[in-house]
Design an enzyme around this catalytic site. Structure first.
Site, mmCIF file in Angstrom:
data_model
loop_
_atom_site.group_PDB
_atom_site.id
_atom_site.type_symbol
_atom_site.label_atom_id
_atom_site.label_comp_id
_atom_site.label_asym_id
_atom_site.label_seq_id
_atom_site.Cartn_x
_atom_site.Cartn_y
_atom_site.Cartn_z
ATOM 1 N N THR A 43 0.836 -1.197 0.000
ATOM 2 C CA THR A 43 0.000 0.000 0.000
ATOM 3 C C THR A 43 0.869 1.244 0.000
ATOM 4 O OG1 THR A 43 -1.583 1.300 1.247
ATOM 5 C CG2 THR A 43 -0.194 -0.171 2.539
ATOM 6 N N GLU A 58 -5.386 -2.388 3.774
ATOM 7 C CA GLU A 58 -5.214 -3.044 5.084
ATOM 8 C C GLU A 58 -6.488 -3.716 5.577
ATOM 9 O OE1 GLU A 58 -4.217 -0.035 4.253
ATOM 10 O OE2 GLU A 58 -2.351 0.566 5.228
ATOM 11 N N LYS A 97 -5.015 11.537 -3.818
ATOM 12 C CA LYS A 97 -5.564 10.326 -4.432
ATOM 13 C C LYS A 97 -6.149 10.674 -5.797
ATOM 14 C CE LYS A 97 -6.973 5.863 -3.134
ATOM 15 N NZ LYS A 97 -7.660 4.953 -2.241
ATOM 16 N N TRP A 115 -2.654 6.469 -5.300
ATOM 17 C CA TRP A 115 -1.990 7.430 -4.421
ATOM 18 C C TRP A 115 -0.787 8.114 -5.071
ATOM 19 C CZ3 TRP A 115 -4.680 8.603 -0.357
ATOM 20 C CH2 TRP A 115 -5.432 7.641 0.316
HETATM 21 P P1 AMP Z 1 -6.117 2.035 -0.576
HETATM 22 O O1 AMP Z 1 -5.438 1.312 0.512
HETATM 23 O O2 AMP Z 1 -5.222 2.515 -1.666
HETATM 24 O O3 AMP Z 1 -7.299 1.263 -1.109
HETATM 25 O O4 AMP Z 1 -6.719 3.375 0.035
HETATM 26 C C1 AMP Z 1 -7.542 3.390 1.163
HETATM 27 C C2 AMP Z 1 -7.982 4.802 1.432
HETATM 28 O O5 AMP Z 1 -8.762 5.285 0.329
HETATM 29 C C3 AMP Z 1 -8.852 4.994 2.634
HETATM 30 O O6 AMP Z 1 -8.107 5.043 3.831
HETATM 31 C C4 AMP Z 1 -9.507 6.329 2.301
HETATM 32 O O7 AMP Z 1 -8.624 7.417 2.547
HETATM 33 C C5 AMP Z 1 -9.717 6.208 0.808
HETATM 34 N N1 AMP Z 1 -11.059 5.689 0.502
HETATM 35 C C6 AMP Z 1 -11.398 4.426 0.171
HETATM 36 N N2 AMP Z 1 -12.721 4.330 -0.053
HETATM 37 C C7 AMP Z 1 -13.244 5.563 0.152
HETATM 38 C C8 AMP Z 1 -14.559 6.128 0.101
HETATM 39 N N3 AMP Z 1 -15.615 5.421 -0.245
HETATM 40 N N4 AMP Z 1 -14.686 7.430 0.414
HETATM 41 C C9 AMP Z 1 -13.625 8.195 0.751
HETATM 42 N N5 AMP Z 1 -12.365 7.730 0.815
HETATM 43 C C10 AMP Z 1 -12.179 6.430 0.517
#
Ligand code: AMP
Length: 538
Positions: free
Chosen positions: A181, A328, A437, A442
């Site tokens: 991640t 995670e 994002k 990211w």
């Molecule tokens: P990742 O590990 O790359 O999937 O990113 C996870 C992060 O994406 C979360 O901690 C949030 O900051 C963001 N995220 C995921 N889903 C959402 C959602 N539905 N609304 C807002 N932020 C989200």
């Protein structure tokens, strides 16, 4: 007194064994690079998966060895999803969008032994191949040609007799897959999934209050298979016996709409950027596609704006389901279905509930910690969201002693700033992670600003996330020029382009006299974000 139930291990192999008998005639279709469809049944998939498991063993892959994939969404990747864990290996999906420095680090850190790669991605691999050490590179070649020194996937499979394969009853806590991640500052961190976590996550995905997958569903995961195991969909769909449609490299709105129409897709999932594109195309061509079968569009990975959810439903009669999760958390954490007790609400209120990130799925627990401790479930009190559950990470790979993302009582700190209301609906309000994002992927603002500050004519630089209509967020660089020096936007972008992928480059560079700072000298990015919030949208 103890219960007297069997200590039956929850493993992926049980999902596979069951599908082999019960869903053997179900189909898996893949859009090929030439846009035609490759089709086969679950029975064909299992046969080839067994051959793959045997081939990996013959190549010397041992229990626990990491086998990396560098692939789009297709049936062979689906074989790897099961074949690697079935022989005891660990599937390590590499993110095609990362820069070469990160890829080099990740392959080295995970100690990948083997890489399986799509032939059309070989040019990307060329860029980092001299920086990684692998025992074998296996190519998914459409022409039957593979570069010297590499192996042909199809030939390896053809040499194996699936009869020789024997299912192993693995320990349910054994690793089956890993993903790195970038969702925090610093180097990417390895998240390691177990059989047990994936089985429970898949069972939860079949529940009617979550994603409700079933054998009559036709499921098209747009979310890449290198992004948190395509949100677990290849596992959940097989457990539920759904037909799968993989889009191959064709992730553009037109190709996706063609597949929804011709394959009669019922369920699809991806990040908001995908749905913005699709909504625009539908608005411009009403009635051009037959989407009567399409029941659910899951949106996650970044916030789904209420206007988008309403747009799909009001203008195209399509239901968007908002979900939240993280690498995670495997990733399913919350799903925003409307609870029956809210059915009396006005349409406007129903939409505002559905635009929240949703309620935690069974087995996932959420709480919010403010400055002064845990806050009440009142929909107003904000703080950092903490989570726990059977498919939530307990540590990062080879960083087991780094515990700053975990609380003393064993919850994971998400870095998301959220509220929880009295009905359990969670709403993300902000992010404490110093990242941008863009299109669901990211970008590290810290990496960019540190690099810019290495430029001789720059005194200080901060990179912030700024709203963008297509990508949701894009990086903006805010720069203070060193005394007596000059610098231009083009110069800085050109300088960054030497080390970062194109999509990481800031959309703009603004020059200021000073960057506001906190008492301890940290950049006050909140102030910059407020100041430049409209910079890209006007
Ligand atoms: P990742 O590990 O790359 O999937 O990113 C996870 C992060 O994406 C979360 O901690 C949030 O900051 C963001 N995220 C995921 N889903 C959402 C959602 N539905 N609304 C807002 N932020 C989200």
């Amino acid at each position: 007194m103890q219960g007297l139930m069997m200590d039956y291990q929850l493993t992926l192999t049980t999902i596979m064994r069951r599908a082999e008998v019960i869903f053997r005639n179900q189909e898996i279709a893949t859009r090929q690079p030439d846009k035609s469809y490759h089709r086969y049944t679950y029975a064909d998939w299992i046969k080839r998966t067994k051959q793959l498991a045997l081939a990996l063993k013959r190549l010397g892959v041992k229990e626990g060895d990491r086998v990396a994939t560098f692939c789009w969404n297709h049936y062979q990747h689906h074989e790897l999803y099961y074949g690697i864990p079935a022989m005891g290996g660990v599937l390590h999906t590499l993110n095609l969008r990362l820069g070469v420095d990160d890829l080099e680090y990740i392959v080295g850190h995970a100690q990948d032994k083997v890489l399986v790669i799509d032939d059309n991605l070989l040019p990307l691999y060329e860029k980092f191949k001299n920086r990684v050490k692998l025992d074998h590179v296996i190519v998914l070649s459409r022409s039957g040609q593979v570069p010297e020194g590499m192996l042909d996937y199809e030939k390896l499979l053809a040499a194996e007799d699936p009869i020789e394969f024997e299912y192993v009853d693995w320990d349910e806590n054994k690793a089956i897959a890993m993903c790195y991640t970038s969702g925090t500052t610093g180097r990417p961190k390895g998240v390691v999934y177990s059989h047990r976590a994936m089985v429970l996550h898949s069972m939860a995905g079949g529940m009617s209050t979550t994603l409700a997958l079933k054998d009559s569903d036709v499921v098209l995961p747009v979310v890449p298979m290198f992004h948190v195991n395509a949100w677990g969909i290849p596992f959940t769909a097989v457990m539920c016996g759904s037909k799968l449609v993989y889009p191959g490299p064709h992730m553009d709105p037109t190709s996706l709409l063609e597949s929804y129409d011709s394959e009669k897709v019922t369920f699809t999932a991806g990040v908001p950027t995908i749905w913005f594109g699709i909504l625009q195309l539908l608005d411009a061509n009403p009635g051009a596609y037959d989407l009567k079968s399409l029941e659910t569009l899951v949106v996650g990975g970044a916030a789904a704006p209420q206007s988008m959810i309403e747009g799909f439903e009001k203008r195209h009669n399509l239901k968007v389901v908002h979900a939240w999760g993280m690498t995670e958390t495997s990733p399913m954490g919350t799903v925003s279905n409307l609870k029956s007790e809210l059915s009396h609400l006005s349409d406007a209120d129903k939409f505002s509930y559905r635009a929240k990130q949703g309620v935690p799925v069974p087995m996932v627990e959420l709480r919010v910690r403010g400055e002064e401790g845990l806050v009440p479930f009142d929909g107003k009190s904000m703080g950092e969201l903490e989570v726990r559950g059977p498919w939530v990470s307990s540590a990062y790979y080879k960083l087991e002693s780094e515990t700053d993302r975990f609380t003393d009582d064993g919850w994971f700190k998400t870095g998301d700033i959220a509220t929880l209301d009295e009905r359990g609906y969670m709403e993300i309000k902000d992010r404490s992670k110093d990242l941008v994002k863009s299109g669901g992927e990211w970008i590290s603002s810290v990496d960019l600003e540190n690099y810019i500050m290495g430029y001789e004519s720059v005194a200080e630089a901060a990179v912030i996330a700024v709203p963008h209509p297509k990508w949701q967020e894009r990086p903006l660089a805010v720069v203070v020029v060193a005394e007596g020096k000059t610098a231009s936007r083009e110069e800085i972008i050109e300088y960054l382009a030497k080390s970062f992928p194109k999509w990481w480059l800031p959309d703009d560079v603004v020059f200021v006299d000073e960057i506001p700072k906190t008492s301890v000298g940290k950049f006050k990015k909140l102030i910059l974000r407020e100041q430049f919030n409209d910079h890209l949208t006007g």
